[in-house]
Design a protein around this motif. Structure first.
Motif, PDB file in Angstrom:
ATOM      1  N   ALA A   1       0.808  -1.206   0.000  1.00 28.99           N
ATOM      2  CA  ALA A   1       0.000   0.000   0.000  1.00 28.99           C
ATOM      3  C   ALA A   1       0.841   1.255   0.000  1.00 28.99           C
ATOM      4  O   ALA A   1       0.373   2.327  -0.363  1.00 28.99           O
ATOM      5  CB  ALA A   1      -0.936  -0.001   1.215  1.00 28.99           C
TER       6      ALA A   1
ATOM      7  N   GLU B   1      -6.421   2.819  11.764  1.00 32.40           N
ATOM      8  CA  GLU B   1      -6.318   2.772  10.312  1.00 32.40           C
ATOM      9  C   GLU B   1      -5.204   3.677   9.818  1.00 32.40           C
ATOM     10  O   GLU B   1      -4.405   3.296   8.952  1.00 32.40           O
ATOM     11  CB  GLU B   1      -7.654   3.186   9.674  1.00 32.40           C
ATOM     12  CG  GLU B   1      -8.783   2.191   9.880  1.00 32.40           C
ATOM     13  CD  GLU B   1      -8.532   0.877   9.149  1.00 32.40           C
ATOM     14  OE1 GLU B   1      -7.724   0.849   8.200  1.00 32.40           O
ATOM     15  OE2 GLU B   1      -9.143  -0.140   9.532  1.00 32.40           O
TER      16      GLU B   1
ATOM     17  N   GLY C   1      -1.612   2.512   7.972  1.00 31.62           N
ATOM     18  CA  GLY C   1      -1.178   3.056   6.690  1.00 31.62           C
ATOM     19  C   GLY C   1       0.217   3.646   6.761  1.00 31.62           C
ATOM     20  O   GLY C   1       1.042   3.432   5.868  1.00 31.62           O
TER      21      GLY C   1
END
Length: 563
Positions: free
Chosen positions: A63, A372, A376
């Motif tokens: 990601a 979250e 990330g």
């Protein structure tokens, strides 16, 4: 920020002294070391685990790829030669002493070669379209006989910069080459021989040459900014900072004290040296919060750190390291967690691809329950620091808090693959495993946990998950008997697993009053976090500054845009 004497305002004591130290231990570890998170402990780096560890999975690293520049450079530590046994003695403050430091890679002189390598890392990170791999990963290949192309692939880099530093008479010799990982070709190579007094010019010359080879330029520095070198060009002050950095990175009380002395020498040699003041503040905060028994007067050390961090901010308001120092002071001494996050975000505005700052931000976000966002940013960190067991450990803890147990198990396994000597990780992995209805396997994992406290904690929970109430009670009572004060939060977690909320809140109160460091983890701690809507939980989180009001809550964006 409000000031009292032109500096950062003095904090008023708001919590028990033990809790001040406990909260600071987590904050400083995140902001400064990046190698500890709550209780996690790691042994000496030792063997090159990087050569045998599998690459991080796409779920943890992929990601980040779209958010990073297309050019990622891994800078390997500059090699050196050992000093001759017949070398002439030199005076401590002489220029010969500085140059002699360039001659060796071992013992006392190794700090200088690594310092020059880190100088290149810092300089290259300021080029447009370029990110640099963290030395935590790239320095694992010190003295490696592998080709640059192979090392670059393991680090996920597009280019590898490697070289050596030697001395010939009064000159400094540097050989440096830039290898393209895709085909193994040498994109650039040069040999430099310059007088030692022109060391800073030589560093800049090398950076310009690399930028030209990459067809990019260094971004313009904000007006009035400083870099990590002394503004007056004092080589002895620069040497003192490099020495202090190496001592600080030992992460022990004696190293912290010696680092303070080295940084004090640097600011005495150049009173306008913002980097030295920032590093001095960080060393004092590390000593006061992580090694309070060795710090003497902890309050005095905190006050000195306040003044030094503020002086650095006044001298170089556009330097990321300065804002990191102020973030550490706010979090570790003033207990202003929201202010600390704002300072970290400001540092990231100035150095948006710095993996250490991203790591710090992620840990702060975790404490605030922003899982979250933390996940990330930790994925972004892994793209630049792929061989860091501490980053993987932190990410595994985040996924455990998110109740993604299979991913937590896998990531924690990756941390162990990199560093089998790590404590705590097996305990957390056991929790992830019994949450997947594999209690017998979880018990075996818990039994293999090297830290007695965490082994007992994990066994109490794993036996309860299996339905063996008797064995679970034995482990719980053992934990209470031996670690009532320093593991009160973990005891609360065991009661939370049992849905005994009365006992859970009792032990959370014990944790608050005794200063158990784990208290800062309640926003994501297994079983405890499910009580987050309880008024008692909310009150505790607010007291710990882990639940700021929405209107003052820090932005969750890792790289905010300037107005």
């Amino acid at each position: 920020m409000i000031t009292d004497d032109g500096l950062l305002i003095k904090p008023e004591p708001r919590k028990p002294r033990a809790l001040v130290i406990a909260l600071a231990a987590l904050a400083v570890a995140a902001l400064l070391a990046g190698g500890y998170f709550a209780y996690a402990r790691f042994g000496a780096s030792g063997s090159k685990q990087a050569q045998v560890s599998p690459a991080p999975p796409a779920a943890t690293a992929g990601a980040a790829a779209g958010q990073l520049p297309s050019t990622i450079i891994a800078v390997l530590p500059l090699a050196g030669e050992r000093p001759s046994e017949n070398a002439k003695p030199f005076v401590e403050d002489s220029s010969e002493r500085l140059v002699e430091a360039l001659k060796a890679r071992r013992d006392d002189a190794g700090y200088f070669n690594d310092g020059l390598s880190n100088q290149l890392i810092a300089g290259l990170s300021q080029f447009a379209g370029v990110a640099v791999t963290s030395p935590e990963s790239s320095f694992q290949f010190r003295d490696s006989r592998e080709l640059g192309r192979a090392i670059g692939k393991k680090l996920g880099a597009t280019h590898v910069l490697q070289g050596s530093v030697q001395r010939k008479g009064d000159d400094v010799l540097i050989d440096a080459s830039l290898v393209r990982v895709s085909d193994g070709s040498t994109l650039w190579f040069d040999h430099y021989q310059r007088p030692y007094k022109n060391l800073f010019k030589l560093q800049d010359e090398i950076l310009v040459a690399i930028g030209s080879a990459l067809k990019t330029k260094r971004l313009p520095a904000p007006q009035g900014s400083q870099d990590e070198r002394p503004p007056g060009g004092n080589l002895a002050a620069y040497d003192a900072v490099l020495r202090g950095n190496a001592l600080y990175d030992r992460h022990d009380g004696d190293g912290s004290r010696q680092a303070i002395a080295a940084f004090e020498r640097a600011v005495a040699l150049d009173p306008n040296y913002a980097e030295a003041y920032a590093r001095l503040a960080l060393a004092r905060i590390q000593l006061a919060t992580r090694f309070p028994s060795e710090a003497g007067d902890v309050r005095e050390e905190g006050e000195k750190a306040r003044r030094e961090a503020a002086l650095a901010l006044r001298m170089a308001p556009n330097r990321a390291e300065v804002h990191a120092a102020n973030a550490a002071w706010m979090s570790g001494i003033a207990l202003d967690q929201a202010g600390a996050m704002h300072e970290t975000l400001r540092a990231l505005e100035l150095s948006p691809q710095d993996p250490g700052l991203l790591h710090s931000l992620a840990i702060q976000q975790t404490a605030f329950g922003q899982l979250e966002e933390a996940a990330g940013n930790l994925r972004r960190v892994l793209a630049l620091n792929p061989l860091s067991s501490s980053v993987l450990y932190n990410l595994g803890g985040v996924y455990l808090g998110k109740n993604d147990f299979s991913e937590a198990e896998y990531i924690l396994g990756q941390a162990l693959a990199l560093r089998p000597d790590t404590s705590v990780v097996r305990a957390f992995q056991a929790i992830a495993v019994f949450q997947q209805n594999r209690a017998d396997e979880a018990i075996k994992l818990a039994e293999s946990e090297p830290d007695p406290l965490w082994r007992t904690y994990a066994l109490a929970m794993a036996y309860w998950a299996k339905g063996d109430r008797g064995r679970s009670d034995v482990e719980l009572q053992s934990l209470i008997r031996d670690n009532a004060n320093n593991a009160a939060t973990q005891i609360a977690g065991i009661y939370a697993q049992r849905d005994d909320e009365t006992s859970m809140f009792h032990w959370l109160d014990v944790a608050r009053t005794s200063g158990d460091p784990g208290i800062v983890e309640i926003r994501y701690m297994p079983f405890v976090s499910r009580y987050s809507s309880d008024p008692r939980f909310i009150a505790l989180a607010r007291e710990l500054d882990l639940m700021p009001e929405e209107e003052t809550r820090p932005s969750r964006t890792a790289t905010p845009t300037k107005p």
